[in-house]
Design a protein around this motif. Structure first.
Motif, mmCIF file in Angstrom:
data_model
loop_
_atom_site.group_PDB
_atom_site.id
_atom_site.type_symbol
_atom_site.label_atom_id
_atom_site.label_comp_id
_atom_site.label_asym_id
_atom_site.label_seq_id
_atom_site.Cartn_x
_atom_site.Cartn_y
_atom_site.Cartn_z
ATOM 1 N N GLU A 1 -4.438 -2.240 -11.021
ATOM 2 C CA GLU A 1 -5.862 -2.406 -10.746
ATOM 3 C C GLU A 1 -6.094 -2.613 -9.250
ATOM 4 O O GLU A 1 -7.065 -2.079 -8.689
ATOM 5 C CB GLU A 1 -6.417 -3.592 -11.536
ATOM 6 N N VAL A 2 -5.238 -3.386 -8.616
ATOM 7 C CA VAL A 2 -5.350 -3.615 -7.177
ATOM 8 C C VAL A 2 -5.304 -2.283 -6.438
ATOM 9 O O VAL A 2 -6.134 -2.001 -5.559
ATOM 10 C CB VAL A 2 -4.217 -4.543 -6.692
ATOM 11 N N ILE A 3 -4.330 -1.457 -6.802
ATOM 12 C CA ILE A 3 -4.173 -0.159 -6.142
ATOM 13 C C ILE A 3 -5.372 0.738 -6.424
ATOM 14 O O ILE A 3 -5.857 1.463 -5.549
ATOM 15 C CB ILE A 3 -2.879 0.533 -6.623
ATOM 16 N N ALA A 4 -5.888 0.680 -7.655
ATOM 17 C CA ALA A 4 -6.921 1.628 -8.087
ATOM 18 C C ALA A 4 -8.279 1.370 -7.456
ATOM 19 O O ALA A 4 -9.025 2.317 -7.185
ATOM 20 C CB ALA A 4 -7.044 1.594 -9.612
ATOM 21 N N VAL A 5 -8.625 0.115 -7.215
ATOM 22 C CA VAL A 5 -10.024 -0.169 -6.915
ATOM 23 C C VAL A 5 -10.255 -0.900 -5.598
ATOM 24 O O VAL A 5 -11.363 -0.879 -5.075
ATOM 25 C CB VAL A 5 -10.662 -0.972 -8.077
ATOM 26 N N SER A 6 -9.221 -1.548 -5.018
ATOM 27 C CA SER A 6 -9.482 -2.383 -3.839
ATOM 28 C C SER A 6 -9.336 -1.603 -2.537
ATOM 29 O O SER A 6 -8.671 -0.571 -2.470
ATOM 30 C CB SER A 6 -8.537 -3.596 -3.821
ATOM 31 N N ASP A 7 -9.986 -2.140 -1.488
ATOM 32 C CA ASP A 7 -9.863 -1.596 -0.133
ATOM 33 C C ASP A 7 -8.827 -2.359 0.685
ATOM 34 O O ASP A 7 -8.116 -1.778 1.499
ATOM 35 C CB ASP A 7 -11.220 -1.666 0.571
ATOM 36 N N PRO B 1 -4.243 -3.504 4.323
ATOM 37 C CA PRO B 1 -5.026 -2.480 3.624
ATOM 38 C C PRO B 1 -4.299 -2.019 2.365
ATOM 39 O O PRO B 1 -3.063 -1.996 2.321
ATOM 40 C CB PRO B 1 -5.126 -1.341 4.645
ATOM 41 N N THR B 2 -5.056 -1.638 1.372
ATOM 42 C CA THR B 2 -4.458 -1.175 0.118
ATOM 43 C C THR B 2 -3.815 0.200 0.285
ATOM 44 O O THR B 2 -2.774 0.480 -0.319
ATOM 45 C CB THR B 2 -5.527 -1.115 -0.987
ATOM 46 N N GLN B 3 -4.426 1.052 1.092
ATOM 47 C CA GLN B 3 -3.928 2.416 1.251
ATOM 48 C C GLN B 3 -2.485 2.419 1.743
ATOM 49 O O GLN B 3 -2.152 1.763 2.740
ATOM 50 C CB GLN B 3 -4.814 3.198 2.221
ATOM 51 N N GLY B 4 -1.633 3.121 1.041
ATOM 52 C CA GLY B 4 -0.236 3.241 1.427
ATOM 53 C C GLY B 4 0.667 2.144 0.894
ATOM 54 O O GLY B 4 1.883 2.198 1.083
ATOM 55 N N VAL B 5 0.094 1.144 0.216
ATOM 56 C CA VAL B 5 0.885 0.038 -0.316
ATOM 57 C C VAL B 5 1.323 0.370 -1.744
ATOM 58 O O VAL B 5 0.571 0.979 -2.515
ATOM 59 C CB VAL B 5 0.058 -1.272 -0.304
ATOM 60 N N THR B 6 2.529 -0.023 -2.112
ATOM 61 C CA THR B 6 3.026 0.190 -3.468
ATOM 62 C C THR B 6 2.935 -1.108 -4.263
ATOM 63 O O THR B 6 2.902 -2.204 -3.689
ATOM 64 C CB THR B 6 4.490 0.652 -3.450
ATOM 65 N N PRO B 7 2.910 -1.013 -5.600
ATOM 66 C CA PRO B 7 2.950 -2.222 -6.416
ATOM 67 C C PRO B 7 4.142 -3.113 -6.092
ATOM 68 O O PRO B 7 4.045 -4.336 -6.115
ATOM 69 C CB PRO B 7 3.027 -1.676 -7.843
ATOM 70 N N ARG B 8 5.282 -2.498 -5.773
ATOM 71 C CA ARG B 8 6.470 -3.292 -5.442
ATOM 72 C C ARG B 8 6.251 -4.101 -4.160
ATOM 73 O O ARG B 8 6.694 -5.246 -4.046
ATOM 74 C CB ARG B 8 7.681 -2.373 -5.297
ATOM 75 N N ASP B 9 5.531 -3.511 -3.201
ATOM 76 C CA ASP B 9 5.218 -4.233 -1.966
ATOM 77 C C ASP B 9 4.363 -5.462 -2.271
ATOM 78 O O ASP B 9 4.598 -6.548 -1.722
ATOM 79 C CB ASP B 9 4.465 -3.325 -0.988
#
Length: 518
Positions: free
Chosen positions: A207-213, A228-236
Protein backbone atom coordinates in the motif's frame (compact mmCIF):
# COMPACT_ATOMS: atom_id res chain seq x y z
CA UNK A 1 6.70 28.09 -10.98
CA UNK A 2 6.88 31.62 -9.51
CA UNK A 3 6.11 33.13 -6.15
CA UNK A 4 6.97 32.05 -2.64
CA UNK A 5 6.81 28.39 -1.80
CA UNK A 6 3.75 27.25 0.14
CA UNK A 7 4.36 26.36 3.78
CA UNK A 8 4.25 22.69 4.70
CA UNK A 9 0.77 21.45 5.42
CA UNK A 10 2.23 19.70 8.48
CA UNK A 11 5.49 20.24 10.35
CA UNK A 12 6.21 18.58 13.69
CA UNK A 13 9.62 19.09 15.26
CA UNK A 14 11.29 17.58 18.32
CA UNK A 15 8.06 16.12 19.72
CA UNK A 16 8.33 14.34 23.07
CA UNK A 17 5.34 12.58 24.64
CA UNK A 18 5.47 10.38 27.72
CA UNK A 19 2.88 8.44 29.68
CA UNK A 20 4.35 7.86 33.12
CA UNK A 21 7.43 5.72 32.62
CA UNK A 22 6.57 5.01 28.96
CA UNK A 23 8.21 7.29 26.40
CA UNK A 24 5.96 7.13 23.32
CA UNK A 25 7.71 9.87 21.31
CA UNK A 26 11.28 11.08 21.66
CA UNK A 27 12.50 13.82 19.30
CA UNK A 28 9.91 12.82 16.68
CA UNK A 29 9.49 14.93 13.55
CA UNK A 30 7.33 14.94 10.44
CA UNK A 31 7.09 17.21 7.42
CA UNK A 32 4.29 16.80 4.87
CA UNK A 33 3.66 19.06 1.90
CA UNK A 34 0.30 20.36 0.70
CA UNK A 35 -1.27 18.03 -1.86
CA UNK A 36 0.72 14.99 -0.73
CA UNK A 37 -0.03 11.45 0.41
CA UNK A 38 2.57 10.68 3.03
CA UNK A 39 3.13 7.21 4.54
CA UNK A 40 4.14 7.03 8.21
CA UNK A 41 5.56 3.59 8.95
CA UNK A 42 7.32 1.76 11.76
CA UNK A 43 7.03 -1.26 14.02
CA UNK A 44 4.20 -1.66 16.51
CA UNK A 45 4.88 0.69 19.40
CA UNK A 46 7.15 2.97 17.34
CA UNK A 47 5.03 5.99 18.31
CA UNK A 48 3.21 6.63 15.04
CA UNK A 49 -0.34 6.84 16.42
CA UNK A 50 0.78 8.92 19.41
CA UNK A 51 2.49 11.43 17.13
CA UNK A 52 -0.63 11.72 15.00
CA UNK A 53 -2.80 12.18 18.08
CA UNK A 54 -0.54 15.08 19.04
CA UNK A 55 -1.18 16.54 15.58
CA UNK A 56 -4.94 15.96 15.92
CA UNK A 57 -5.09 17.73 19.31
CA UNK A 58 -5.83 14.63 21.37
CA UNK A 59 -2.54 14.88 23.27
CA UNK A 60 -0.46 17.93 24.18
CA UNK A 61 3.26 17.28 23.62
CA UNK A 62 5.66 17.45 26.55
CA UNK A 63 8.13 19.21 24.25
CA UNK A 64 8.42 20.16 20.58
CA UNK A 65 6.33 22.19 18.15
CA UNK A 66 3.34 21.46 15.91
CA UNK A 67 2.66 23.61 12.84
CA UNK A 68 -0.25 23.31 10.41
CA UNK A 69 -0.16 25.39 7.21
CA UNK A 70 2.59 27.54 8.72
CA UNK A 71 0.74 28.29 11.97
CA UNK A 72 2.10 27.18 15.34
CA UNK A 73 -0.71 25.16 16.92
CA UNK A 74 1.30 23.33 19.60
CA UNK A 75 -1.01 22.06 22.34
CA UNK A 76 -4.24 22.83 20.52
CA UNK A 77 -7.48 20.98 21.28
CA UNK A 78 -9.33 18.46 19.14
CA UNK A 79 -12.12 20.93 18.43
CA UNK A 80 -9.58 23.45 17.16
CA UNK A 81 -7.94 20.82 14.94
CA UNK A 82 -11.29 19.81 13.43
CA UNK A 83 -12.22 23.46 12.84
CA UNK A 84 -8.88 23.91 11.03
CA UNK A 85 -9.62 20.94 8.75
CA UNK A 86 -7.50 18.28 10.47
CA UNK A 87 -9.37 14.96 10.78
CA UNK A 88 -8.15 11.64 12.14
CA UNK A 89 -9.64 8.24 11.34
CA UNK A 90 -8.63 5.91 14.16
CA UNK A 91 -7.61 2.26 13.91
CA UNK A 92 -10.29 1.32 16.46
CA UNK A 93 -13.68 2.78 15.72
CA UNK A 94 -15.09 5.72 17.69
CA UNK A 95 -18.74 5.28 16.77
CA UNK A 96 -21.96 5.12 18.79
CA UNK A 97 -23.39 1.64 18.06
CA UNK A 98 -27.03 2.55 18.83
CA UNK A 99 -27.10 5.50 16.40
CA UNK A 100 -27.48 5.36 12.65
CA UNK A 101 -24.74 6.00 10.13
CA UNK A 102 -26.09 9.49 9.38
CA UNK A 103 -26.40 10.33 13.09
CA UNK A 104 -22.79 9.29 13.69
CA UNK A 105 -21.46 11.21 10.70
CA UNK A 106 -23.12 14.51 11.69
CA UNK A 107 -22.65 14.06 15.45
CA UNK A 108 -21.62 17.40 16.93
CA UNK A 109 -22.39 19.29 13.71
CA UNK A 110 -26.03 18.27 13.29
CA UNK A 111 -28.15 20.17 10.74
CA UNK A 112 -31.09 21.87 12.44
CA UNK A 113 -34.68 22.64 11.54
CA UNK A 114 -35.65 25.32 13.99
CA UNK A 115 -34.61 23.99 17.41
CA UNK A 116 -34.59 20.30 16.46
CA UNK A 117 -32.15 18.10 14.56
CA UNK A 118 -33.08 17.70 10.89
CA UNK A 119 -32.45 13.96 10.47
CA UNK A 120 -33.90 13.89 6.96
CA UNK A 121 -31.41 16.51 5.83
CA UNK A 122 -28.61 14.59 7.57
CA UNK A 123 -29.50 11.47 5.60
CA UNK A 124 -29.58 13.43 2.33
CA UNK A 125 -26.21 15.05 3.03
CA UNK A 126 -24.57 11.75 3.95
CA UNK A 127 -26.03 10.06 0.86
CA UNK A 128 -24.55 12.85 -1.28
CA UNK A 129 -21.16 12.50 0.43
CA UNK A 130 -21.21 8.73 -0.16
CA UNK A 131 -21.80 9.29 -3.87
CA UNK A 132 -19.09 11.94 -4.11
CA UNK A 133 -16.33 9.95 -2.44
CA UNK A 134 -17.37 6.40 -3.41
CA UNK A 135 -17.67 5.12 0.15
CA UNK A 136 -21.08 3.49 -0.04
CA UNK A 137 -23.02 2.70 3.14
CA UNK A 138 -26.72 2.98 4.09
CA UNK A 139 -27.15 6.24 6.08
CA UNK A 140 -30.20 4.80 7.84
CA UNK A 141 -28.49 1.62 9.10
CA UNK A 142 -27.50 1.34 12.75
CA UNK A 143 -23.77 1.08 13.45
CA UNK A 144 -24.38 -2.07 15.51
CA UNK A 145 -25.69 -3.82 12.38
CA UNK A 146 -22.75 -2.95 10.12
CA UNK A 147 -19.82 -5.11 9.14
CA UNK A 148 -16.38 -3.94 10.26
CA UNK A 149 -15.64 -2.77 6.72
CA UNK A 150 -18.79 -0.65 6.61
CA UNK A 151 -17.98 0.83 10.02
CA UNK A 152 -14.54 1.85 8.74
CA UNK A 153 -16.20 3.73 5.88
CA UNK A 154 -18.35 5.62 8.37
CA UNK A 155 -15.22 6.78 10.23
CA UNK A 156 -13.78 8.17 6.99
CA UNK A 157 -17.10 9.81 6.12
CA UNK A 158 -17.13 11.54 9.53
CA UNK A 159 -13.82 13.24 8.80
CA UNK A 160 -14.74 14.20 5.24
CA UNK A 161 -18.13 15.56 6.35
CA UNK A 162 -16.31 18.03 8.62
CA UNK A 163 -14.31 19.31 5.66
CA UNK A 164 -10.98 17.67 6.47
CA UNK A 165 -8.17 18.99 4.31
CA UNK A 166 -5.53 17.21 6.36
CA UNK A 167 -6.69 13.60 6.75
CA UNK A 168 -4.86 11.20 9.08
CA UNK A 169 -5.67 7.52 8.48
CA UNK A 170 -4.50 4.96 11.06
CA UNK A 171 -4.49 1.47 9.47
CA UNK A 172 -7.57 2.30 7.33
CA UNK A 173 -7.46 -0.85 5.19
CA UNK A 174 -7.15 -3.41 8.00
CA UNK A 175 -10.84 -4.28 7.67
CA UNK A 176 -11.45 -3.50 3.99
CA UNK A 177 -11.73 -5.95 1.10
CA UNK A 178 -9.45 -5.47 -1.95
CA UNK A 179 -12.17 -3.65 -3.99
CA UNK A 180 -12.86 -1.39 -0.99
CA UNK A 181 -9.14 -0.62 -0.72
CA UNK A 182 -9.07 0.47 -4.34
CA UNK A 183 -12.11 2.68 -3.71
CA UNK A 184 -10.29 4.28 -0.79
CA UNK A 185 -7.21 4.97 -2.93
CA UNK A 186 -9.48 6.74 -5.42
CA UNK A 187 -10.85 8.91 -2.59
CA UNK A 188 -7.35 9.78 -1.37
CA UNK A 189 -6.05 10.61 -4.83
CA UNK A 190 -9.05 12.84 -5.44
CA UNK A 191 -8.42 14.60 -2.13
CA UNK A 192 -4.76 15.09 -3.10
CA UNK A 193 -5.72 16.46 -6.50
CA UNK A 194 -7.95 19.01 -4.76
CA UNK A 195 -5.02 20.21 -2.65
CA UNK A 196 -5.69 18.02 0.37
CA UNK A 197 -3.04 16.30 2.46
CA UNK A 198 -3.09 12.70 3.69
CA UNK A 199 -0.98 10.98 6.32
CA UNK A 200 -1.34 7.20 6.01
CA UNK A 201 -0.26 4.89 8.84
CA UNK A 202 -0.05 1.35 7.50
CA UNK A 203 1.97 -1.83 7.93
CA UNK A 204 1.12 -3.01 4.41
CA UNK A 205 4.17 -2.13 2.37
CA UNK A 206 2.47 -2.74 -0.97
CA UNK A 207 0.00 0.00 0.00
CA UNK A 208 2.86 2.37 0.80
CA UNK A 209 4.36 1.77 -2.63
CA UNK A 210 1.00 2.01 -4.41
CA UNK A 211 -0.39 5.24 -3.06
CA UNK A 212 2.17 7.39 -1.20
CA UNK A 213 4.45 10.17 -2.46
CA UNK A 214 6.90 10.18 0.46
CA UNK A 215 7.66 7.99 3.47
CA UNK A 216 8.70 8.75 7.04
CA UNK A 217 10.00 5.89 9.19
CA UNK A 218 9.79 5.84 13.00
CA UNK A 219 11.56 3.51 15.39
CA UNK A 220 11.39 3.43 19.20
CA UNK A 221 9.48 6.72 19.32
CA UNK A 222 11.86 8.70 17.10
CA UNK A 223 11.96 9.59 13.42
CA UNK A 224 14.83 7.72 11.77
CA UNK A 225 14.46 8.47 8.05
CA UNK A 226 12.41 10.20 5.36
CA UNK A 227 12.60 9.49 1.63
CA UNK A 228 10.56 9.65 -1.61
CA UNK A 229 8.51 6.57 -2.42
CA UNK A 230 9.61 6.47 -6.06
CA UNK A 231 12.38 3.93 -6.56
CA UNK A 232 12.04 2.41 -3.08
CA UNK A 233 11.40 -1.32 -2.65
CA UNK A 234 9.35 -3.00 0.09
CA UNK A 235 12.58 -4.57 1.35
CA UNK A 236 14.11 -1.09 1.74
CA UNK A 237 11.13 0.07 3.81
CA UNK A 238 11.10 -3.07 5.96
CA UNK A 239 14.82 -2.73 6.67
CA UNK A 240 14.34 0.90 7.72
CA UNK A 241 11.43 -0.06 9.98
CA UNK A 242 12.96 -3.06 11.69
CA UNK A 243 16.67 -2.29 11.47
CA UNK A 244 17.44 -5.62 9.82
CA UNK A 245 16.56 -7.61 6.71
CA UNK A 246 13.09 -9.20 6.81
CA UNK A 247 12.16 -12.29 4.82
CA UNK A 248 9.68 -10.85 2.30
CA UNK A 249 8.21 -11.82 -1.00
CA UNK A 250 5.83 -10.23 -3.46
CA UNK A 251 2.98 -12.56 -4.23
CA UNK A 252 1.07 -12.83 -7.48
CA UNK A 253 -1.22 -9.99 -6.39
CA UNK A 254 1.74 -7.68 -5.81
CA UNK A 255 1.21 -7.67 -2.06
CA UNK A 256 4.06 -7.82 0.42
CA UNK A 257 4.05 -10.85 2.65
CA UNK A 258 6.43 -12.16 5.29
CA UNK A 259 7.79 -15.67 5.04
CA UNK A 260 7.68 -18.32 2.34
CA UNK A 261 5.55 -17.75 -0.74
CA UNK A 262 3.56 -20.89 -0.01
CA UNK A 263 3.27 -23.41 2.77
CA UNK A 264 5.17 -26.66 2.37
CA UNK A 265 3.22 -29.85 2.09
CA UNK A 266 1.60 -30.44 5.45
CA UNK A 267 2.48 -33.23 7.78
CA UNK A 268 -1.25 -33.78 8.35
CA UNK A 269 -1.73 -37.40 9.28
CA UNK A 270 -4.65 -39.74 8.96
CA UNK A 271 -5.52 -39.94 12.64
CA UNK A 272 -8.98 -38.88 13.76
CA UNK A 273 -9.71 -35.25 12.81
CA UNK A 274 -8.51 -32.62 15.24
CA UNK A 275 -11.72 -30.71 14.51
CA UNK A 276 -14.91 -31.96 12.88
CA UNK A 277 -17.90 -29.77 12.03
CA UNK A 278 -21.08 -31.42 10.78
CA UNK A 279 -24.21 -29.79 9.40
CA UNK A 280 -23.59 -26.47 11.16
CA UNK A 281 -26.15 -23.70 10.86
CA UNK A 282 -25.55 -20.36 12.58
CA UNK A 283 -27.63 -17.20 12.59
CA UNK A 284 -26.35 -13.65 12.09
CA UNK A 285 -27.07 -10.61 14.26
CA UNK A 286 -29.55 -9.49 11.61
CA UNK A 287 -31.67 -12.62 11.91
CA UNK A 288 -30.48 -14.23 8.68
CA UNK A 289 -28.58 -17.51 8.27
CA UNK A 290 -24.85 -16.75 8.28
CA UNK A 291 -23.54 -20.34 8.18
CA UNK A 292 -25.65 -22.72 6.13
CA UNK A 293 -25.38 -26.50 6.70
CA UNK A 294 -21.57 -26.50 6.74
CA UNK A 295 -19.44 -29.63 7.24
CA UNK A 296 -15.65 -30.00 7.19
CA UNK A 297 -12.68 -31.55 9.00
CA UNK A 298 -9.20 -30.42 9.99
CA UNK A 299 -6.52 -33.06 10.52
CA UNK A 300 -3.74 -32.85 13.10
CA UNK A 301 -0.81 -31.02 11.52
CA UNK A 302 -2.92 -29.09 9.01
CA UNK A 303 -3.78 -25.43 8.41
CA UNK A 304 -7.15 -25.01 6.72
CA UNK A 305 -7.39 -21.45 5.44
CA UNK A 306 -10.71 -19.79 4.71
CA UNK A 307 -10.68 -17.25 1.90
CA UNK A 308 -13.59 -15.00 1.07
CA UNK A 309 -14.90 -11.47 1.10
CA UNK A 310 -15.71 -10.47 4.67
CA UNK A 311 -19.36 -10.85 5.61
CA UNK A 312 -19.91 -14.30 4.12
CA UNK A 313 -20.17 -16.14 7.44
CA UNK A 314 -16.53 -16.41 8.47
CA UNK A 315 -16.98 -14.45 11.70
CA UNK A 316 -20.09 -16.35 12.73
CA UNK A 317 -18.43 -19.70 11.96
CA UNK A 318 -15.45 -19.10 14.23
CA UNK A 319 -17.58 -17.57 16.99
CA UNK A 320 -19.86 -20.63 16.93
CA UNK A 321 -16.93 -23.05 17.17
CA UNK A 322 -15.42 -20.95 19.98
CA UNK A 323 -18.71 -20.97 21.90
CA UNK A 324 -19.35 -17.24 21.57
CA UNK A 325 -22.40 -17.68 19.34
CA UNK A 326 -25.34 -20.07 19.62
CA UNK A 327 -25.74 -22.65 16.86
CA UNK A 328 -29.09 -23.39 15.23
CA UNK A 329 -28.18 -26.97 14.39
CA UNK A 330 -25.17 -29.21 13.76
CA UNK A 331 -22.33 -30.72 15.75
CA UNK A 332 -18.81 -29.55 16.67
CA UNK A 333 -16.21 -32.12 17.77
CA UNK A 334 -12.68 -31.50 19.07
CA UNK A 335 -10.94 -34.86 18.90
CA UNK A 336 -13.19 -37.18 20.94
CA UNK A 337 -15.01 -34.31 22.67
CA UNK A 338 -18.44 -33.03 21.62
CA UNK A 339 -18.20 -29.27 22.08
CA UNK A 340 -21.59 -28.33 20.67
CA UNK A 341 -23.25 -27.44 23.98
CA UNK A 342 -20.19 -26.60 26.06
CA UNK A 343 -19.40 -23.08 27.33
CA UNK A 344 -16.28 -21.19 26.25
CA UNK A 345 -14.18 -22.15 29.29
CA UNK A 346 -14.91 -25.87 28.90
CA UNK A 347 -13.92 -25.74 25.22
CA UNK A 348 -10.64 -24.06 26.14
CA UNK A 349 -9.93 -26.65 28.82
CA UNK A 350 -10.36 -29.39 26.20
CA UNK A 351 -7.72 -27.83 23.96
CA UNK A 352 -9.40 -25.13 21.86
CA UNK A 353 -7.63 -21.78 21.47
CA UNK A 354 -9.15 -18.74 19.78
CA UNK A 355 -7.57 -15.57 18.41
CA UNK A 356 -10.70 -13.42 17.90
CA UNK A 357 -11.26 -11.07 15.00
CA UNK A 358 -11.85 -8.04 17.22
CA UNK A 359 -9.08 -7.93 19.82
CA UNK A 360 -10.59 -5.06 21.81
CA UNK A 361 -14.15 -6.38 21.98
CA UNK A 362 -13.48 -10.11 22.22
CA UNK A 363 -9.83 -10.56 23.16
CA UNK A 364 -8.89 -8.11 25.89
CA UNK A 365 -10.06 -6.21 28.94
CA UNK A 366 -8.34 -2.94 28.10
CA UNK A 367 -8.11 -1.66 31.66
CA UNK A 368 -6.52 -4.91 32.92
CA UNK A 369 -2.75 -5.22 32.97
CA UNK A 370 -0.76 -7.10 30.37
CA UNK A 371 -0.14 -9.81 32.98
CA UNK A 372 -3.85 -10.20 33.75
CA UNK A 373 -4.82 -10.24 30.07
CA UNK A 374 -2.29 -13.01 29.49
CA UNK A 375 -4.31 -15.32 31.77
CA UNK A 376 -7.76 -14.03 30.80
CA UNK A 377 -10.21 -16.93 30.74
CA UNK A 378 -7.59 -19.20 32.31
CA UNK A 379 -7.49 -17.70 35.81
CA UNK A 380 -8.52 -21.04 37.30
CA UNK A 381 -5.14 -22.43 36.19
CA UNK A 382 -3.31 -19.76 38.19
CA UNK A 383 -4.62 -20.25 41.72
CA UNK A 384 -3.31 -21.46 45.04
CA UNK A 385 -4.91 -21.87 48.44
CA UNK A 386 -4.96 -18.11 48.94
CA UNK A 387 -6.53 -17.21 45.60
CA UNK A 388 -4.69 -16.07 42.50
CA UNK A 389 -1.06 -17.18 42.44
CA UNK A 390 0.58 -13.81 41.76
CA UNK A 391 4.05 -15.31 41.51
CA UNK A 392 3.04 -17.69 38.71
CA UNK A 393 1.06 -14.93 36.96
CA UNK A 394 4.12 -12.67 37.00
CA UNK A 395 6.37 -15.48 35.76
CA UNK A 396 3.95 -16.30 32.95
CA UNK A 397 3.87 -12.63 31.96
CA UNK A 398 7.67 -12.35 31.88
CA UNK A 399 7.95 -15.43 29.67
CA UNK A 400 5.22 -14.43 27.22
CA UNK A 401 6.26 -10.78 26.99
CA UNK A 402 9.78 -11.87 26.08
CA UNK A 403 8.75 -14.69 23.74
CA UNK A 404 6.22 -12.61 21.79
CA UNK A 405 8.16 -9.31 22.00
CA UNK A 406 5.32 -7.32 23.60
CA UNK A 407 6.29 -3.65 23.84
CA UNK A 408 6.78 -1.88 26.19
CA UNK A 409 7.92 -4.96 28.16
CA UNK A 410 6.18 -3.83 31.34
CA UNK A 411 3.63 -6.43 32.46
CA UNK A 412 1.99 -4.01 34.91
CA UNK A 413 0.88 -1.64 32.12
CA UNK A 414 -2.78 -1.68 31.12
CA UNK A 415 -3.52 -3.13 27.69
CA UNK A 416 -5.11 0.21 26.78
CA UNK A 417 -1.66 1.87 26.95
CA UNK A 418 -0.27 -0.32 24.14
CA UNK A 419 -0.42 0.12 20.39
CA UNK A 420 -2.96 -1.96 18.49
CA UNK A 421 -0.27 -4.29 17.21
CA UNK A 422 1.07 -4.97 20.69
CA UNK A 423 -2.47 -5.53 21.96
CA UNK A 424 -2.73 -8.18 19.24
CA UNK A 425 0.50 -9.76 20.48
CA UNK A 426 -1.04 -10.14 23.97
CA UNK A 427 -3.94 -12.13 22.52
CA UNK A 428 -1.66 -14.27 20.38
CA UNK A 429 0.69 -14.90 23.31
CA UNK A 430 -2.18 -16.02 25.54
CA UNK A 431 -3.76 -18.31 22.96
CA UNK A 432 -0.57 -19.79 21.48
CA UNK A 433 1.55 -19.74 24.61
CA UNK A 434 -0.39 -22.60 26.23
CA UNK A 435 -1.16 -26.20 25.35
CA UNK A 436 -3.87 -26.53 22.70
CA UNK A 437 -5.01 -29.01 20.07
CA UNK A 438 -6.85 -26.71 17.69
CA UNK A 439 -6.37 -23.00 17.10
CA UNK A 440 -9.03 -20.75 15.60
CA UNK A 441 -7.07 -17.82 14.16
CA UNK A 442 -9.22 -14.92 12.94
CA UNK A 443 -7.23 -12.13 11.27
CA UNK A 444 -4.12 -13.02 13.35
CA UNK A 445 -1.87 -10.34 11.83
CA UNK A 446 -4.38 -7.51 11.43
CA UNK A 447 -2.66 -4.25 12.35
CA UNK A 448 0.76 -5.68 13.17
CA UNK A 449 4.08 -4.70 11.60
CA UNK A 450 6.04 -6.71 9.08
CA UNK A 451 8.53 -8.02 11.65
CA UNK A 452 5.69 -9.23 13.88
CA UNK A 453 3.94 -10.82 10.88
CA UNK A 454 7.10 -12.80 10.16
CA UNK A 455 7.16 -14.00 13.78
CA UNK A 456 3.43 -14.85 13.98
CA UNK A 457 3.60 -16.82 10.75
CA UNK A 458 6.56 -18.78 12.07
CA UNK A 459 4.57 -19.59 15.23
CA UNK A 460 1.58 -20.79 13.20
CA UNK A 461 3.79 -23.01 11.05
CA UNK A 462 5.57 -24.37 14.12
CA UNK A 463 2.22 -25.23 15.74
CA UNK A 464 1.13 -26.98 12.53
CA UNK A 465 4.40 -28.90 12.37
CA UNK A 466 3.90 -29.95 16.01
CA UNK A 467 0.65 -31.66 15.03
CA UNK A 468 -1.87 -28.94 15.90
CA UNK A 469 -4.91 -28.26 13.76
CA UNK A 470 -5.41 -24.64 12.71
CA UNK A 471 -8.45 -22.95 11.19
CA UNK A 472 -7.24 -19.69 9.67
CA UNK A 473 -9.57 -16.88 8.60
CA UNK A 474 -7.96 -13.83 7.02
CA UNK A 475 -9.13 -11.03 4.77
CA UNK A 476 -5.54 -10.95 3.50
CA UNK A 477 -5.58 -13.44 0.62
CA UNK A 478 -1.75 -13.53 0.35
CA UNK A 479 -1.67 -14.63 3.99
CA UNK A 480 -4.13 -17.45 3.33
CA UNK A 481 -2.13 -18.55 0.28
CA UNK A 482 1.18 -18.44 2.16
CA UNK A 483 0.12 -20.39 5.25
CA UNK A 484 -2.57 -22.88 4.28
CA UNK A 485 -2.32 -26.55 3.37
CA UNK A 486 -5.89 -26.51 2.06
CA UNK A 487 -8.02 -23.48 1.21
CA UNK A 488 -11.80 -23.32 1.54
CA UNK A 489 -13.57 -20.43 -0.15
CA UNK A 490 -16.60 -19.24 1.81
CA UNK A 491 -19.46 -17.51 0.03
CA UNK A 492 -23.01 -17.06 1.27
CA UNK A 493 -22.40 -19.16 4.38
CA UNK A 494 -21.10 -22.21 2.50
CA UNK A 495 -17.78 -23.58 1.29
CA UNK A 496 -18.06 -23.24 -2.48
CA UNK A 497 -14.62 -24.74 -3.09
CA UNK A 498 -12.03 -26.64 -1.04
CA UNK A 499 -8.68 -26.98 -2.80
CA UNK A 500 -5.05 -27.92 -2.03
CA UNK A 501 -3.17 -24.67 -1.43
CA UNK A 502 -0.43 -25.71 -3.85
CA UNK A 503 -2.98 -25.51 -6.67
CA UNK A 504 -4.40 -22.12 -5.66
CA UNK A 505 -3.71 -18.67 -7.05
CA UNK A 506 -5.49 -15.37 -6.52
CA UNK A 507 -6.83 -15.61 -10.07
CA UNK A 508 -8.28 -19.06 -9.41
CA UNK A 509 -9.89 -18.12 -6.08
CA UNK A 510 -11.25 -14.73 -7.14
CA UNK A 511 -14.35 -15.99 -9.02
CA UNK A 512 -15.25 -18.28 -6.11
CA UNK A 513 -14.88 -15.40 -3.62
CA UNK A 514 -17.28 -13.20 -5.59
CA UNK A 515 -19.79 -15.98 -6.25
CA UNK A 516 -19.16 -16.03 -9.99
CA UNK A 517 -17.92 -19.62 -9.89
CA UNK A 518 -20.17 -20.82 -7.06
Amino acid sequence: MTGAAQPHAIRLSGVVKTFGAVVANRDASLEVGTGEIHALVGENGAGKSTLMRVLAGMYAPDAGTVEVHGRNVTGWKTTEAIAAGVGMVHQHFMLVPTLTVAENVVLGTEPLKGMTIDLQRAVIEVEALCRTCGLHVDPRAKIADLSVGEAQRVEILKALYRGAKVLILDEPTAVLSPPEVQELWTVLRTLRADGGTVVLITHKLDEVIAVSDNITVMRAGATVSRFPTQGVTPRDIARAMVGRDVNLHLDAMGAVHAGASHAPTSGADQRAPALRVQGLRVGSDRGTTAVNDLSFEIRPGEILGIAGVEGNGQTELLEAIAGLRRTQSGRIELGAHDLTSLPVRARADRGLSHIPEDRQRRGLVLDYSIADNLILGRQHHFVNSGGLDLTRIAQNAREQVERFDIRPPMASLSARALSGGNQQKIVIAREMGREFQVLLAAQPTRGVDVGAIEFIHSQLRAARDAGKGILLVSADLPEVLALSDRIAVMYGGRFVAVLPAAQCTAELLGPYMTGAAA
